[in-house]
Design an enzyme around this catalytic site. Structure first.
Site, PDB file in Angstrom:
ATOM      1  N   HIS A  81       0.978  -1.191   0.075  1.00 58.24           N
ATOM      2  CA  HIS A  81       0.001   0.135  -0.088  1.00 58.24           C
ATOM      3  C   HIS A  81       0.925   1.351  -0.029  1.00 58.24           C
ATOM      4  O   HIS A  81       1.987   1.280   0.698  1.00 58.24           O
ATOM      5  CB  HIS A  81      -0.728  -0.114   1.227  1.00 58.24           C
ATOM      6  CG  HIS A  81      -1.959   0.861   1.088  1.00 58.24           C
ATOM      7  ND1 HIS A  81      -2.012   2.350   1.144  1.00 58.24           N
ATOM      8  CD2 HIS A  81      -3.240   0.683   1.026  1.00 58.24           C
ATOM      9  CE1 HIS A  81      -3.127   2.745   1.139  1.00 58.24           C
ATOM     10  NE2 HIS A  81      -3.964   1.999   1.020  1.00 58.24           N
ATOM     11  N   GLY A 162       4.614  21.296  11.679  1.00 54.99           N
ATOM     12  CA  GLY A 162       5.860  20.671  12.113  1.00 54.99           C
ATOM     13  C   GLY A 162       7.111  21.018  11.131  1.00 54.99           C
ATOM     14  O   GLY A 162       6.861  21.793  10.258  1.00 54.99           O
ATOM     15  N   PRO A 163       8.338  20.632  11.492  1.00 55.75           N
ATOM     16  CA  PRO A 163       9.403  20.742  10.522  1.00 55.75           C
ATOM     17  C   PRO A 163       9.521  20.139   9.112  1.00 55.75           C
ATOM     18  O   PRO A 163       9.020  19.330   8.965  1.00 55.75           O
ATOM     19  CB  PRO A 163      10.654  20.424  11.418  1.00 55.75           C
ATOM     20  CG  PRO A 163       9.991  19.178  12.344  1.00 55.75           C
ATOM     21  CD  PRO A 163       8.687  19.622  12.552  1.00 55.75           C
ATOM     22  N   PHE A 166      13.259  15.637   7.301  1.00 57.22           N
ATOM     23  CA  PHE A 166      13.078  14.175   7.094  1.00 57.22           C
ATOM     24  C   PHE A 166      13.407  13.417   8.520  1.00 57.22           C
ATOM     25  O   PHE A 166      14.733  13.486   9.124  1.00 57.22           O
ATOM     26  CB  PHE A 166      13.881  13.810   5.964  1.00 57.22           C
ATOM     27  CG  PHE A 166      13.841  12.265   5.831  1.00 57.22           C
ATOM     28  CD1 PHE A 166      12.701  11.675   5.443  1.00 57.22           C
ATOM     29  CD2 PHE A 166      14.875  11.524   5.796  1.00 57.22           C
ATOM     30  CE1 PHE A 166      12.457  10.297   5.077  1.00 57.22           C
ATOM     31  CE2 PHE A 166      14.740   9.975   5.348  1.00 57.22           C
ATOM     32  CZ  PHE A 166      13.685   9.502   4.967  1.00 57.22           C
ATOM     33  N   VAL A 167      12.320  12.676   9.104  1.00 58.69           N
ATOM     34  CA  VAL A 167      12.772  11.825  10.032  1.00 58.69           C
ATOM     35  C   VAL A 167      12.580  10.476   9.748  1.00 58.69           C
ATOM     36  O   VAL A 167      11.447  10.044   9.484  1.00 58.69           O
ATOM     37  CB  VAL A 167      11.938  12.262  11.296  1.00 58.69           C
ATOM     38  CG1 VAL A 167      12.019  11.396  12.471  1.00 58.69           C
ATOM     39  CG2 VAL A 167      11.701  13.879  11.595  1.00 58.69           C
ATOM     40  N   PRO A 168      13.984   9.947   9.474  1.00 62.79           N
ATOM     41  CA  PRO A 168      13.937   8.451   8.892  1.00 62.79           C
ATOM     42  C   PRO A 168      12.959   7.485   9.638  1.00 62.79           C
ATOM     43  O   PRO A 168      12.216   6.762   9.137  1.00 62.79           O
ATOM     44  CB  PRO A 168      15.118   8.162   8.991  1.00 62.79           C
ATOM     45  CG  PRO A 168      15.888   9.208   9.013  1.00 62.79           C
ATOM     46  CD  PRO A 168      15.189  10.069   9.846  1.00 62.79           C
ATOM     47  N   GLY A 171       8.948   9.442   8.981  1.00 63.57           N
ATOM     48  CA  GLY A 171       8.248   9.866   8.024  1.00 63.57           C
ATOM     49  C   GLY A 171       7.288  11.105   8.139  1.00 63.57           C
ATOM     50  O   GLY A 171       7.889  12.102   8.902  1.00 63.57           O
TER      51      GLY A 171
END
Length: 548
Positions: A81, A162-163, A166-168, A171
Site C-alpha cells: 500500500h 511541524g519541521p 526528514f525523520v527516517p 516519516g
C-alpha cells in the site's frame, strides 16, 4: 451528542504486539470507543476505527500517533500500500451533531499539535487542507516514504505543521477531515464476475473505457458521483456482487446507490437479491434510507426510528447473507446504545409502581411529561392512520409531515420524564452540600438557587411542548381520519393535563426561589401558557363533539 470518527492507518500490519500497543492507548481515553482493528499482512498496514466526542477522539488520535512514532520504524517498512509515515493518514469524520467545517477545524488543531509536540512533518488534506492542491491525499503522499526527503527540500511542499525535516524513523503524516465512507456490496442473481463488473461500471463515477469508430479510447462516466465500484464473485456465498465504496454520502446517499444499482442490473437482465454493509454506518444514513423507501410507497415517515430502520433493512436486503443487528452496525448505537432512560425505559406497570412507591421521584413533573407524550402520540397516530386511509392517497405527504412533527415532540417529552426527576435530584444534592462555614453556606445557597431554577425550567419546557402539540392535535381533529377523531380528543385532554400538571411544578418550585424578578417572569409566562392551553382544549373538544 457530537460524535466524530477517526480512522488512522498505521504502517504495521504483521506484528500484533506493535498494533496492540497503539490500540491500548486509544482505549485508555475515556469517552472513546474502539470499533474495529483491521490488519493487513500484504499491505503491512492496519486500519483502526474509533469514535467519540471530538476532544476525546483528538486526544486518543494524538496518543496513538505518538505511540506509533515509538514502535514503528519506517526505515524498515515494506508493503504493497502507498505510505509515507508510521501513521500514514489520520482522517476525522463527522458522524452526528457536528458539521464538516467544525470537524476540519479539529483536524487542523490535531495536526498542529502533532507537528509541534512530536516534531515531524504534517500535511492537512481533504476538507482540512489549506490549499486546493493538498486536498487530494495522493498529492500529499506522492513519492511516498522513499521520496519524502527530496520532497521536503522543495519550498512548495513545506509541511503545514511541524519541521520540513526528514525523520527516517517516523516519516510524515496526513491529517484530514472527510465525509463518511460506506463500503457496500450489492448481491446479484448471477455467478458472473463479468456481468457484475458491467453493472459496477454503469454505476461508478469513473465509468468505463470506450472506443470510438477509429479505435481511440476514452472514459465514459458512470451515473453516480463519489462512488467507486467493481464486480467480483464471492465463493463463500456463491453470488457475484457489485462492490461499491460511497466516498461521500452527502453527494450520493446510500439508498440512491442501491436503487441505481437495481435499475442498472435490471437493464442487463439481472436482479438484485439483497446487499451487504461492510463495517458500520451512521444512524442518519440508514434513517434517510428508510424514509426514502417509505416515501416511495407513499407511507408516513412519522413512525419510530426502529420501524424506519426495519424498512431500510428489508428493502435493501441487508440481512440476506448475514443477520443485520442495528446495535452492532449503527455507529451511534454501538457507541452509546439506544437512548437509555431509567423511567421512560420502564414498562407501564413498572413506571406506575415506581410512582406509587414512597420515593418522591418520579412525581407530578415526570407524570405530566408522560401525559403530554401520550397526548401527542395519539395525535401522531391519527396522522399516520390518515396517511394510510384508503382513498386519501393524494394527502399522504400532508399527514406524514404532521406525524413527523408529532414524533419530534413526543421524543422531547419522553426525555423530559427522566429530566424532571434529574432536576429534583439536583435540588436534593444541593441541599446536601456542607454548611459548616460562611463560604460553604454561600456556595450551598448558590447551588440551591441554580438547581431550583433548573427545576423550574424543565416543567416550563414541558408546558411549552404540550401546548405546541395541541396545534397538531387540533389539525388532526379537523382534517384527520374521522374514525379516529375521539383519539384526537383524548390527545387534547392529555396534552392539557400535561400543561396544567407541569404548571403546578413550576409554581411549587418557584415558591422557594430568592430571585423574585425571575419568579415573577416565569409565573407570568407559565400562567399565560396554561390559559391558552385550556382555550385550545375547548376548541379541540368542540370539533370532536361535532363529529361524534
Amino acid at each position: 451528542m457530537k460524535l466524530i470518527e477517526c480512522v488512522p492507518n498505521f504502517s504495521e500490519g504483521r506484528d500484533m504486539q506493535v498494533i496492540k500497543q497503539i490500540t491500548d492507548v486509544i482505549e485508555a481515553i475515556e469517552g472513546v470507543r474502539l470499533l474495529d482493528v483491521d490488519p493487513g499482512k500484504a499491505t503491512n498496514r492496519t486500519v483502526v476505527t474509533f469514535v467519540g466526542e471530538p476532544e476525546a477522539v483528538c486526544e486518543a488520535a494524538f496518543r496513538a500517533v505518538s505511540k506509533a512514532c515509538e514502535v514503528i520504524d519506517m526505515s524498515k517498512h515494506h508493503g504493497e500500500h502507498p505510505r509515507f509515515g508510521a501513521t500514514d493518514v489520520c482522517p476525522l469524520i463527522p458522524i452526528s451533531g457536528i458539521s464538516m467545517e467544525e470537524t476540519a477545524e479539529y483536524a487542523r488543531r490535531l495536526a498542529k499539535r502533532i507537528g509541534e509536540e512530536l516534531q515531524f512533518p504534517v500535511y492537512c488534506y481533504e476538507s482540512a487542507a489549506f490549499t486546493e492542491e493538498r486536498r487530494n491525499l495522493a498529492n500529499c503522499r506522492a513519492g511516498e516514504y522513499e521520496g519524502l526527503k527530496d520532497k521536503l527540500a522543495k519550498p512548495e511542499w513545506k509541511p503545514d505543521f511541524g519541521p520540513a525535516l526528514f525523520v527516517p524513523k517516523t516519516g510524515a503524516i496526513a491529517v484530514g477531515a472527510r465525509n463518511f465512507l460506506i463500503a457496500y456490496n450489492v448481491n446479484l442473481n448471477t455467478t458472473s464476475t463479468r456481468r457484475a463488473n458491467a453493472v459496477a461500471f454503469d454505476v461508478r463515477e469513473k465509468g468505463r473505457k470506450v472506443k470510438d469508430t477509429v479505435g481511440n479510447e476514452s472514459w465514459q462516466a458512470g451515473l453516480l458521483k463519489s462512488v467507486k465500484g467493481i464486480g467480483w464473485y464471492i465463493e463463500e456465498y456463491g453470488v457475484a456482487q457489485v462492490s461499491l465504496n460511497l466516498t461521500d454520502i452527502s453527494v450520493t446517499p446510500w439508498h440512491i446507490a442501491f436503487d441505481t444499482t437495481c435499475e442498472c442490473a435490471q437493464k442487463r437482465g439481472l436482479r438484485v437479491t439483497g446487499s451487504e454493509l461492510v463495517g458500520l454506518v451512521p444512524l442518519q444514513a440508514i434513517l434517510d434510507a428508510g424514509r426514502y423507501f417509505l416515501a416511495k410507497q407513499q407511507r408516513s415517515t412519522g413512525i419510530p426510528d426502529a420501524e424506519i430502520i426495519k424498512i431500510a433493512v428489508r428493502t435493501m436486503g441487508l440481512d440476506e447473507l448475514t443477520p443485520f443487528d442495528p446495535q452492532q452496525k449503527i455507529i451511534e448505537y454501538k457507541m452509546v446504545g439506544t437512548p437509555a432512560y431509567k423511567l421512560a425505559g420502564m414498562t407501564l406497570k413498572a413506571f406506575a409502581n415506581e410512582t406509587l412507591s414512597e420515593s418522591p421521584a418520579p412525581g407530578g413533573g415526570s407524570v405530566s411529561a408522560y401525559m403530554g407524550a401520550m397526548g401527542i402520540a395519539l395525535g401522531g397516530m391519527v396522522a399516520n392512520l390518515s396517511a394510510h386511509k384508503p382513498g386519501w392517497d393524494a394527502r399522504w405527504q400532508e399527514f406524514s409531515d404532521w406525524a413527523v412533527k408529532a414524533k419530534s415532540i413526543m421524543n422531547e417529552l419522553t426525555a423530559m420524564v427522566d429530566e424532571d426527576t434529574r432536576a429534583f435530584n439536583k435540588i436534593m444534592e444541593a441541599f446536601a452540600l456542607p454548611k459548616s462555614n460562611e463560604a460553604e453556606k454561600a456556595a450551598r445557597k448558590a447551588a440551591i438557587e441554580e438547581a431550583t431554577k433548573y427545576a423550574i425550567a424543565v416543567p416550563l419546557k414541558v408546558m411549552n411542548l404540550c401546548y405546541n402539540s395541541m396545534d397538531i392535535i387540533k389539525a388532526m381533529a379537523e382534517t384527520g381520519n374521522p374514525n379516529s377523531v375521539s383519539d384526537a380528543g383524548v390527545g387534547a385532554l392529555a396534552a392539557r393535563s400535561g400543561v396544567m400538571g407541569a404548571w403546578l411544578n413550576v409554581k411549587i418550585n418557584a415558591s422557594g426561589l430568592d430571585d423574585k424578578a425571575y419568579v415573577a417572569q416565569v409565573l407570568q409566562e407559565s400562567a399565560a401558557i396554561a390559559a391558552k392551553a385550556q382555550v385550545k382544549e375547548q376548541e379541540i373538544l368542540a370539533i370532536v363533539e361535532g363529529k361524534l
